[in-house]
Scaffold this motif. Structure first.
Motif, PDB file in Angstrom:
ATOM      1  N   HIS A 124      -4.598   1.667   6.127  1.00 34.83           N
ATOM      2  CA  HIS A 124      -3.853   2.591   6.977  1.00 34.83           C
ATOM      3  C   HIS A 124      -3.392   1.794   8.198  1.00 34.83           C
ATOM      4  O   HIS A 124      -3.690   0.605   8.313  1.00 34.83           O
ATOM      5  CB  HIS A 124      -4.748   3.749   7.438  1.00 34.83           C
TER       6      HIS A 124
ATOM      7  N   CYS B 296      -0.278   7.577  11.125  1.00 37.61           N
ATOM      8  CA  CYS B 296      -0.561   6.456  10.242  1.00 37.61           C
ATOM      9  C   CYS B 296       0.764   5.774   9.921  1.00 37.61           C
ATOM     10  O   CYS B 296       1.748   6.430   9.617  1.00 37.61           O
ATOM     11  CB  CYS B 296      -1.229   6.933   8.957  1.00 37.61           C
TER      12      CYS B 296
ATOM     13  N   GLU C 230       1.079   3.134   7.641  1.00 33.49           N
ATOM     14  CA  GLU C 230       0.994   2.328   6.419  1.00 33.49           C
ATOM     15  C   GLU C 230       0.883   3.311   5.262  1.00 33.49           C
ATOM     16  O   GLU C 230      -0.082   4.083   5.205  1.00 33.49           O
ATOM     17  CB  GLU C 230      -0.246   1.423   6.488  1.00 33.49           C
ATOM     18  N   LEU C 231       1.868   3.288   4.376  1.00 38.62           N
ATOM     19  CA  LEU C 231       1.877   4.233   3.251  1.00 38.62           C
ATOM     20  C   LEU C 231       0.538   4.165   2.523  1.00 38.62           C
ATOM     21  O   LEU C 231       0.151   3.115   2.019  1.00 38.62           O
ATOM     22  CB  LEU C 231       3.022   3.886   2.296  1.00 38.62           C
ATOM     23  N   CYS C 232      -0.203   5.303   2.521  1.00 40.83           N
ATOM     24  CA  CYS C 232      -1.587   5.237   2.060  1.00 40.83           C
ATOM     25  C   CYS C 232      -1.907   6.285   1.006  1.00 40.83           C
ATOM     26  O   CYS C 232      -3.048   6.423   0.588  1.00 40.83           O
ATOM     27  CB  CYS C 232      -2.522   5.392   3.256  1.00 40.83           C
TER      28      CYS C 232
ATOM     29  N   MET D   2      -0.832  12.252   8.307  1.00 38.60           N
ATOM     30  CA  MET D   2      -1.950  11.612   9.016  1.00 38.60           C
ATOM     31  C   MET D   2      -1.638  11.444  10.499  1.00 38.60           C
ATOM     32  O   MET D   2      -1.516  10.337  11.010  1.00 38.60           O
ATOM     33  CB  MET D   2      -2.276  10.254   8.385  1.00 38.60           C
TER      34      MET D   2
HETATM   35 CU    CU Z   1      -0.998   6.482   5.832  1.00 38.82          CU
END
Ligand code: CU
Length: 308
Positions: free
Chosen positions: A188, A223, A225-227, A234
């Motif tokens: 993340h 967030c 970062e593609l998680c 997020m």
């Molecule tokens: Cu994420």
């Protein structure tokens, strides 16, 4: 004609910085809060101005030359092969500009990557799909002081029929905050645009970042970062309050964690790679929360799948 063109170029070059600075905020960076955000925003603005001036100096002559030397005006091509002076200029000047940008960027990078000495530590644990914030400076042994669960929906990020809550990291105004960041499951990234803070949360390791909220406020973070499926939900908040208000808030969280503030010691905060030495940390009752989480995640690469 050349004189006219040069004066036009000069005027455009002078106007470009003003135009650039004017156009930065809508759709660009939000108003920066704190030294790291100011540094990043300043660097961005300077580079933007340099690029704007270069663009004008390149685009205007190209358009002018296209028009001036169009085929029905000049039927015979020029016969000269090169110009040493011109080539020296367009090699040395861009090289110098690159050096200036590199020096300014390196200076900003050092500033952002150097953790302040007198900071308050905050631990950030990211997971699918949310955030936990801990205050290790006041935690005790296995009792970790954390930010409380959100009360009620957050209207800024809720959608019709899809109410959302955001956890809030409360910090004191003017105090440098060092973030110790890790993740439980996948990668993340902790991102608060206003505070100029963006750092990956990676399972099995602890990353560091810092910020100082120089004024009271409440900023949305997300967030970066593609998680997974709910990555876009997020959200979290960072709220900066005056020191007295923060002390009262923290005392409440210390009480909620079942800690007697007059007894025991806080976990040792490790600011280095030694904080994630697996089982050693897991077995250590004085380990802080991110050390436990980071230490519990296996960082060994999984065996490659068999190809048939
Ligand atoms: Cu994420």
């Amino acid at each position: 004609m050349l004189k006219k063109l040069l004066s036009l170029l000069g005027m455009l070059a002078l106007a470009a910085p003003a135009l650039a600075v004017e156009s930065i905020h809508p759709g660009g960076f939000p108003t920066p809060v704190g030294p790291t955000a100011v540094e990043i925003s300043w660097l961005y603005n300077i580079i933007f101005v340099i690029i704007a001036v270069i663009s004008v100096f390149v685009a205007v002559p190209i358009l002018y030359i296209l028009w001036k030397y169009r085929r029905d005006k000049v039927s015979k091509p020029a016969t000269f092969s090169h110009s040493l002076v011109l080539e020296l200029i367009w090699t040395i000047v861009p090289a110098l500009i690159c050096v200036v940008i590199a020096v300014l960027s390196y200076r900003a990078m050092i500033m952002i990557r150097t953790m302040p000495e007198d900071a308050m530590n905050v631990e950030v644990v990211a997971y699918q799909f949310g955030w936990d914030f801990y205050y290790p400076d006041v935690s005790q042994g296995d009792k970790h002081v954390s930010a409380p669960e959100p009360k009620g929906d957050d209207p800024d990020v809720s959608l019709p029929g899809a109410p959302r809550q955001t956890k809030t990291l409360v910090v004191p105004v003017g105090k440098p905050i060092v973030l110790h960041v890790t993740a439980q499951d996948v990668i993340h990234a902790f991102f608060v645009p206003h505070l100029g803070t963006k750092i990956d949360a990676i399972p099995g390791r602890i990353n560091y970042a810092w910020f100082t909220a120089t004024e009271p406020g409440d900023w949305l973070g997300q967030c970066a970062e593609l998680c997974g499926q709910a990555h876009g939900e997020m959200f979290f908040r960072v709220k900066a309050v005056p020191q007295a208000e923060f002390d009262a808030y923290l005392a409440e969280q210390v009480k909620a964690a079942g800690i007697d503030p007059t007894a025991g010691t806080s976990p040792t905060i490790v600011t280095g790679a030694e904080g994630i030495s697996g089982t050693v940390v897991m077995a250590d009752p004085s380990a802080s929360m991110v050390q436990k989480v980071a230490g519990s995640v296996s960082t060994t690469a999984s065996p490659s799948p068999t190809v048939q």
